[in-house]
Design an enzyme around this catalytic site. Sequence first.
Site, PDB file in Angstrom:
ATOM      1  N   CYS A   1       0.857  -1.220  -0.153  1.00 30.26           N
ATOM      2  CA  CYS A   1      -0.100  -0.056  -0.181  1.00 30.26           C
ATOM      3  C   CYS A   1       1.106   1.289   0.039  1.00 30.26           C
ATOM      4  O   CYS A   1       1.608   1.411  -1.029  1.00 30.26           O
ATOM      5  CB  CYS A   1      -0.977   0.008   1.071  1.00 30.26           C
ATOM      6  SG  CYS A   1      -2.498   1.285   0.981  1.00 30.26           S
TER       7      CYS A   1
ATOM      8  N   HIS B   1      -3.773  -4.430  -0.951  1.00 34.25           N
ATOM      9  CA  HIS B   1      -3.516  -5.074   0.302  1.00 34.25           C
ATOM     10  C   HIS B   1      -3.475  -6.667   0.233  1.00 34.25           C
ATOM     11  O   HIS B   1      -4.713  -7.022   0.050  1.00 34.25           O
ATOM     12  CB  HIS B   1      -4.516  -4.606   1.592  1.00 34.25           C
ATOM     13  CG  HIS B   1      -4.271  -3.413   2.079  1.00 34.25           C
ATOM     14  ND1 HIS B   1      -3.360  -3.049   3.056  1.00 34.25           N
ATOM     15  CD2 HIS B   1      -4.913  -2.044   1.832  1.00 34.25           C
ATOM     16  CE1 HIS B   1      -3.170  -1.648   3.319  1.00 34.25           C
ATOM     17  NE2 HIS B   1      -4.076  -1.205   2.531  1.00 34.25           N
TER      18      HIS B   1
ATOM     19  N   GLU C   1      -2.711  -8.893   2.195  1.00 34.91           N
ATOM     20  CA  GLU C   1      -3.164  -9.372   3.527  1.00 34.91           C
ATOM     21  C   GLU C   1      -4.537  -9.524   3.741  1.00 34.91           C
ATOM     22  O   GLU C   1      -4.982 -10.073   4.463  1.00 34.91           O
ATOM     23  CB  GLU C   1      -2.470  -8.894   4.748  1.00 34.91           C
ATOM     24  CG  GLU C   1      -2.972  -7.600   5.209  1.00 34.91           C
ATOM     25  CD  GLU C   1      -2.234  -6.387   4.241  1.00 34.91           C
ATOM     26  OE1 GLU C   1      -2.652  -5.116   4.383  1.00 34.91           O
ATOM     27  OE2 GLU C   1      -1.824  -6.739   3.420  1.00 34.91           O
TER      28      GLU C   1
END
Length: 205
Positions: free
Chosen positions: A83, A185, A187
């Site tokens: 990011c 992102h 994750e």
Amino acid sequence: MSKPAVALFDYGSGNLRSAHRALERAGGDVELTSDLDTARSADGLVVPGVGAFAACMAGIVEHGLDAVVRERASAGAPVLGICVGEQILFTRGVEHGVETAGIGVFEGSVERLEADRVPHMGWNTVEAPAEMRLFAGIDPAERFYFVHSYAAKTAPPGTLVATADHGEPFVAAVERGPVAATQFHPEKSGDAGYALLSNWIKGLK
């Protein structure tokens, strides 16, 4: 066989808990750290980031991480930016008319997206070149999770770049040798993000 050592650097910005879990799930031996020697010596260094470019850079400079990232990039040691952690790898960021110097691993500027709706928030597809290691084995129809108002818009020299579109094309991920970064992102991107992080972990020593 031991897992690769991954330093997830805490400089006061980033979605650290979910990033830690996702990197461990992907096969890393993850240490959340603010120690520069740990960041310097780890098999892989992850630079997270959320919020404003200038605020993230202030935290990075305060901790001395900018020098370590440049050292690792020059030495061919793996780095992954996520990011705003991607954005600060570029030469500069421009927010509200104010220009802030980035780490400068990649040449280029990060600027506000020109779109009807900003921020760009939600799931989007990414178009990646076949030789990009981050996306090896990932279906082009997969979607990744984005939350951002700014992005790099041109491919830095000597890099492989994956693009996405929100009002205009932008750099969704960038890779040059062992240094890679994603605007989205991973994750928070479910199985697609897990596959991408697994690809990065596999590339560590």
